[in-house]
Design a protein around this motif. Structure first.
Motif, mmCIF file in Angstrom:
data_model
loop_
_atom_site.group_PDB
_atom_site.id
_atom_site.type_symbol
_atom_site.label_atom_id
_atom_site.label_comp_id
_atom_site.label_asym_id
_atom_site.label_seq_id
_atom_site.Cartn_x
_atom_site.Cartn_y
_atom_site.Cartn_z
ATOM 1 N N ARG A 160 13.827 99.339 24.390
ATOM 2 C CA ARG A 160 15.002 99.717 25.071
ATOM 3 C C ARG A 160 14.651 100.473 26.549
ATOM 4 O O ARG A 160 15.241 101.442 26.558
ATOM 5 C CB ARG A 160 14.935 100.759 24.073
ATOM 6 C CG ARG A 160 14.995 100.747 22.263
ATOM 7 C CD ARG A 160 15.273 102.086 21.776
ATOM 8 N NE ARG A 160 13.684 102.523 21.729
ATOM 9 C CZ ARG A 160 12.735 102.354 20.466
ATOM 10 N NH1 ARG A 160 13.290 101.508 20.348
ATOM 11 N NH2 ARG A 160 11.529 102.537 20.918
ATOM 12 N N GLU A 533 26.473 103.801 17.004
ATOM 13 C CA GLU A 533 24.728 104.642 16.921
ATOM 14 C C GLU A 533 24.296 104.011 17.623
ATOM 15 O O GLU A 533 23.989 103.128 18.423
ATOM 16 C CB GLU A 533 24.390 104.399 15.533
ATOM 17 C CG GLU A 533 25.378 105.111 14.621
ATOM 18 C CD GLU A 533 24.268 104.511 12.779
ATOM 19 O OE1 GLU A 533 23.758 103.133 12.803
ATOM 20 O OE2 GLU A 533 24.888 105.154 12.222
ATOM 21 N N ARG A 534 23.663 105.482 18.439
ATOM 22 C CA ARG A 534 22.344 105.251 19.289
ATOM 23 C C ARG A 534 21.401 106.379 18.766
ATOM 24 O O ARG A 534 21.510 106.941 18.792
ATOM 25 C CB ARG A 534 22.924 105.936 21.016
ATOM 26 C CG ARG A 534 23.762 104.472 21.813
ATOM 27 C CD ARG A 534 23.390 103.364 21.246
ATOM 28 N NE ARG A 534 23.860 101.808 21.916
ATOM 29 C CZ ARG A 534 25.023 101.471 21.616
ATOM 30 N NH1 ARG A 534 25.171 101.194 19.719
ATOM 31 N NH2 ARG A 534 25.802 100.749 21.835
ATOM 32 N N ARG A 535 19.691 106.107 19.368
ATOM 33 C CA ARG A 535 19.176 106.656 18.937
ATOM 34 C C ARG A 535 19.166 108.209 19.500
ATOM 35 O O ARG A 535 18.771 107.876 20.719
ATOM 36 C CB ARG A 535 18.253 105.964 19.077
ATOM 37 C CG ARG A 535 16.514 106.654 18.045
ATOM 38 C CD ARG A 535 15.497 105.628 18.318
ATOM 39 N NE ARG A 535 15.597 104.561 17.467
ATOM 40 C CZ ARG A 535 14.887 103.592 17.561
ATOM 41 N NH1 ARG A 535 13.559 103.061 17.594
ATOM 42 N NH2 ARG A 535 14.754 102.160 16.247
ATOM 43 N N ARG A 537 21.230 110.195 19.440
ATOM 44 C CA ARG A 537 22.439 110.477 20.017
ATOM 45 C C ARG A 537 23.682 111.021 18.749
ATOM 46 O O ARG A 537 22.932 110.602 17.706
ATOM 47 C CB ARG A 537 23.319 109.859 21.087
ATOM 48 C CG ARG A 537 22.273 109.738 21.901
ATOM 49 C CD ARG A 537 23.635 108.065 23.160
ATOM 50 N NE ARG A 537 24.602 109.233 23.577
ATOM 51 C CZ ARG A 537 25.679 108.399 24.382
ATOM 52 N NH1 ARG A 537 25.154 107.283 25.091
ATOM 53 N NH2 ARG A 537 26.640 108.801 24.252
ATOM 54 N N GLY A 542 29.293 108.173 19.575
ATOM 55 C CA GLY A 542 29.588 107.302 20.277
ATOM 56 C C GLY A 542 31.010 106.534 19.639
ATOM 57 O O GLY A 542 31.283 105.973 20.685
ATOM 58 N N VAL A 569 29.359 101.660 24.620
ATOM 59 C CA VAL A 569 28.114 103.176 23.931
ATOM 60 C C VAL A 569 27.365 102.674 25.196
ATOM 61 O O VAL A 569 27.065 101.443 24.792
ATOM 62 C CB VAL A 569 28.354 103.639 23.020
ATOM 63 C CG1 VAL A 569 27.467 104.727 22.784
ATOM 64 C CG2 VAL A 569 29.563 103.847 22.028
ATOM 65 N N GLU A 570 26.956 104.219 25.929
ATOM 66 C CA GLU A 570 25.637 103.529 26.788
ATOM 67 C C GLU A 570 24.420 103.456 26.108
ATOM 68 O O GLU A 570 25.202 103.982 25.051
ATOM 69 C CB GLU A 570 25.661 104.797 27.604
ATOM 70 C CG GLU A 570 25.950 104.330 28.533
ATOM 71 C CD GLU A 570 25.896 105.671 29.525
ATOM 72 O OE1 GLU A 570 25.519 106.439 29.790
ATOM 73 O OE2 GLU A 570 27.160 105.929 30.922
ATOM 74 N N GLY A 571 23.646 102.580 26.790
ATOM 75 C CA GLY A 571 22.044 102.254 25.700
ATOM 76 C C GLY A 571 22.057 101.293 24.278
ATOM 77 O O GLY A 571 23.321 100.861 24.052
ATOM 78 N N SER A 572 20.990 100.728 24.650
ATOM 79 C CA SER A 572 20.523 99.175 23.039
ATOM 80 C C SER A 572 20.807 100.279 21.921
ATOM 81 O O SER A 572 20.249 101.180 21.848
ATOM 82 C CB SER A 572 19.613 99.153 23.810
ATOM 83 O OG SER A 572 18.892 99.926 23.669
ATOM 84 N N THR A 573 20.546 99.163 21.595
ATOM 85 C CA THR A 573 20.805 99.754 19.720
ATOM 86 C C THR A 573 20.106 98.461 18.962
ATOM 87 O O THR A 573 19.850 97.370 19.684
ATOM 88 C CB THR A 573 21.896 98.952 18.764
ATOM 89 O OG1 THR A 573 21.882 99.479 17.881
ATOM 90 C CG2 THR A 573 22.810 97.592 19.320
ATOM 91 N N ASP A 574 19.106 98.406 18.248
ATOM 92 C CA ASP A 574 18.258 98.071 17.197
ATOM 93 C C ASP A 574 19.222 96.907 16.311
ATOM 94 O O ASP A 574 18.827 96.780 15.459
ATOM 95 C CB ASP A 574 17.431 98.369 16.293
ATOM 96 C CG ASP A 574 16.035 99.356 17.082
ATOM 97 O OD1 ASP A 574 15.591 98.947 18.724
ATOM 98 O OD2 ASP A 574 15.352 100.010 17.189
#
Length: 718
Positions: A160, A533-535, A537, A542, A569-574
């Motif tokens: 991440r 969904e982002r960790r 946030r 989102g 949505v900014e950021g990575s997701t698992d």
């Protein structure tokens, strides 16, 4: 990760405790201690939950012949290898797996040890300590002596992008000070290299930068032969080049080729002056090489080699040879991990995509597109799914769902749910009826497996092409995004569709329906929770970002919306990501498809075909020229990197021209003799970014599709 800057002045380190005179016979090594330990009570947590980048870094540390240590997290939990344990002396093995400050005490508080590590961790910048004196105990009997160690410290980031710890590489030498920091950088970058392509990029970049080379090749075994990728001095690479797969070529099993000899024999060779490549040279660059080092890359699952060369005579000093051999061992381990990952990833991808529809329905005035992207590790099948199919009465059923979990069991449940939904919808397509049947199925599956934690969410709708109405129900799933085309030249708008919420499947719920109507130009976008969904946030953040991005999209084309949604949505997701979009077209579109053979003449055939077709359709001349240029470059890249026939599809309506180029493989046996004349390498992607209004790449069941969209000026009519 380590770089060439951020260094500090050499520091004097206090003496470490006396080392043991000899390692007791039968005492376990660091690898055995690390693998046999229960880490669940530490900051790292259980080993099967470690971040892939952290896990890869630990394995690199343990397999390295050079002293290496990894300090994890805010507590700087220590993991090191046998070579580093020799430096710690009597502090080992107690220090392994413990917070550094607790086991090293005052030593850690000094700038010469813990201070630098903390500085790198907090600041995120690499540090190189040159020639730091250290007192150690050696010999029989043990005698104190002062040694000089060069240490490189670099940050290790998880997938991440968050700093997870610090990697320290130590070497007792002053001759490789400049290159040691680059070795730390190599180690850190290899930890994040998931594929053989990634390893090739890292290795070539490291070798050319660290040794100021004229020539470098990286080769791995491939079906009884070898394939290699090369970098030469003066080769210009831009950002677009780095985003494309490296251009691999096959090398014959010629015993005169140093790279083949090193791979097959497992022995390194160093030629200080001569003509090491003249017998097998493919061009003038290789004929000019005078000094060459050939280093084997050998593991139980991989055979390969790395060669580096100069156009002038070069003396391979012992310290340089040792550094190259150490780097080669790190590269070999990383390449084996990458090969394992590719095998597992390919199986997971095939399993996942084989359960998804290979083709979506084609309607006269409704366009449909979908996309599925695996989560961060990409190494397991997931439970996200989508589907769209014609009902017996001509209406269109469309669904997007999510089965919790990222394993084969989740994929199996997903396949059962999707198959059952089709069967039920073809009997009674009413959304409440279909969801009720699925609810009973999920409940039954949970009871049979004695697992009450099967969690399935679904949004399911039925589209009537006659008037554009969609009747939908949701079983615990986020509502779709509804995009309204701007009326009378107004700006488009977007909002979450009003779908009555319902319980997830398997809980015995009851479901109500909501209805929306797609007017010409409108679109609807279904999505899985991995999109929003982002960790750390809120979910609403989102959802708001997705709605805003949908409203701001250059068009309501479903392929464009699917591509946009995966990055809205900014950021990575698992999590896995699945999206399905449907657009009510303003007018019927015209389309054509061409199958392109995997031959060097393919791009020219595409140019002629597109020129004829687009001018027949009266497409504006500026768009014709730009579209032909972009399509030619995409076709070239597809043939060059996939090595299989390509399919070019063009779709034109009053608003836009959509072009897609699909391949059906990952690597192939394209006639490489003409490869250099077929493409300018990364130029294709740069052209698309410059000339198109939107573009993207879509993974498919059997390959990859790259597409772009060009808007038609409003003043132009067909």
């Amino acid at each position: 990760m380590a770089g060439t800057g951020g260094g500090v002045s050499p520091s004097v380190m206090p003496a470490l405790p006396s080392q043991a005179a000899a390692t007791p016979a039968g005492r376990p090594g660091c690898t055995e201690l690390v693998h046999g330990r229960d880490w669940s009570g530490t900051e790292l947590g259980p080993r099967d939950h470690w971040d892939p980048a952290v896990s890869a870094t630990v394995e690199l540390v343990l397999s390295s012949p050079m002293p290496m240590a990894y300090s994890h997290g805010d507590g700087f939990l220590l993991i090191y290898n046998d070579a580093y344990a020799d430096l710690l002396g009597s502090l080992h093995p107690a220090a392994l797996g413990q917070p550094a400050a607790e086991v090293l005490g005052d030593l850690w508080q000094s700038r010469g040890l813990g201070g630098v590590v903390e500085e790198v961790y907090r600041g995120g910048r690499p540090v190189l300590e040159a020639e730091a004196p250290l007192t150690v105990i050696r010999g029989q009997p043990g005698r104190p002596e002062q040694a000089f160690f060069t240490r490189g410290h670099s940050v290790v980031r998880d997938l991440r992008g968050k700093v997870s710890g610090v990697l320290t590489v130590a070497a007792e030498t002053t001759q490789v000070t400049r290159r040691l920091q680059n070795l730390g950088e190599l180690t850190s970058k290899l930890a994040g290299a998931l594929t053989i392509d990634d390893v090739a990029r890292v290795v070539l970049g490291y070798a050319m930068a660290s040794f100021d080379l004229d020539h470098c090749t990286f080769a791995v075994d491939d079906g009884g032969a070898y394939r290699y990728v090369r970098r030469i001095r003066g080769e210009m690479l831009d950002e677009a080049d780095e985003r494309l797969p490296p251009v691999w070529k096959r090398v014959p099993n010629d015993p005169r080729a140093p790279i083949v000899t090193a791979a097959q024999s497992g022995q390194a060779t160093f030629v200080p002056d001569g003509e090491p490549l003249v017998a097998v040279a493919s061009d003038r660059h290789e004929r000019r090489i005078r000094a060459l080092a050939a280093l084997p890359l050998r593991t139980p699952l991989l055979t390969g080699a790395l060669t580096i060369g100069y156009r002038e005579a070069h003396t391979w000093l012992p310290a340089e040879r040792a550094l190259l051999n150490a780097a080669a061992q790190l590269v070999a381990q990383a390449a084996e991990r990458a090969r394992r990952f590719e095998a597992q990833h390919g199986t997971a991808q095939l399993l996942q995509r084989s359960m998804l529809p290979e083709h979506l329905p084609e309607l006269e005035t409704f366009r449909i597109a979908a996309r599925y992207d695996v989560g961060v590790d990409g190494n397991a099948a997931g439970g996200d799914f989508y589907d769209a199919f014609r009902l017996l009465d001509g209406r269109l059923a469309m669904v997007l769902g999510d089965v919790s979990g990222h394993d084969v069991r989740a994929a199996a449940v997903m396949g059962q749910v999707r198959a059952a939904l089709r069967a039920m919808a073809l009997t009674d397509p009413s959304p409440p009826s279909v969801l009720a049947g699925l609810d009973r199925l999920v409940g039954s599956l949970g009871a049979e497996s004695r697992n009450e934690e099967i969690f399935v969410t679904v949004v399911y709708g039925v589209l009537d092409p006659a008037d554009g109405t969609i009747t939908m129900s949701s079983a615990g799933h986020p509502p779709p995004v509804l995009r309204r085309a701007g009326q009378g030249g107004g700006r488009p708008t977007a909002e979450l569709a009003k779908v009555p919420p319902g319980a997830p499947l398997g809980l015995g719920g009851r479901w109500q329906t909501g209805q929306v109507r797609l007017e010409p130009g409108d679109s609807i976008l279904m999505f899985s929770d991995g999109v929003v969904e982002r960790r750390g946030r809120a979910l609403n953040d989102g959802l708001d970002a997705l709605v805003a991005a949908t409203a701001a999209a250059s068009s309501g084309d479903p392929r464009n919306l699917c591509s946009l949604a995966t990055s809205a949505v900014e950021g990575s997701t698992d999590d896995d990501v699945a999206v399905l979009a449907v657009e009510h077209a303003v007018a019927m579109s015209r389309s054509a498809t061409m199958h392109v053979p995997a031959e060097p003449t393919g791009p020219s055939r595409v140019r002629q075909w597109m020129s004829t077709r687009l001018r027949e359709w009266s497409v504006p001349e500026p768009i014709v020229g730009a579209a032909i240029l972009c399509t030619s470059e995409l076709t070239t890249n597809a043939l060059l990197h996939a090595g299989t026939p390509a399919q070019v599809h063009i779709d034109l309506n009053a608003e836009r021209l959509l072009v897609s180029v699909a391949d059906t493989g990952t690597r192939g046996n394209l006639i490489r003799a003409h490869a250099d004349t077929m493409s300018s390498r990364g130029r294709g992607l740069g052209l698309i970014e410059e000339l198109s209004d939107s573009w993207g790449t879509d993974p498919t069941v059997r390959g990859t599709t790259v597409w772009f969209e060009m808007l038609i000026p409003r003043t132009t009519t067909d």
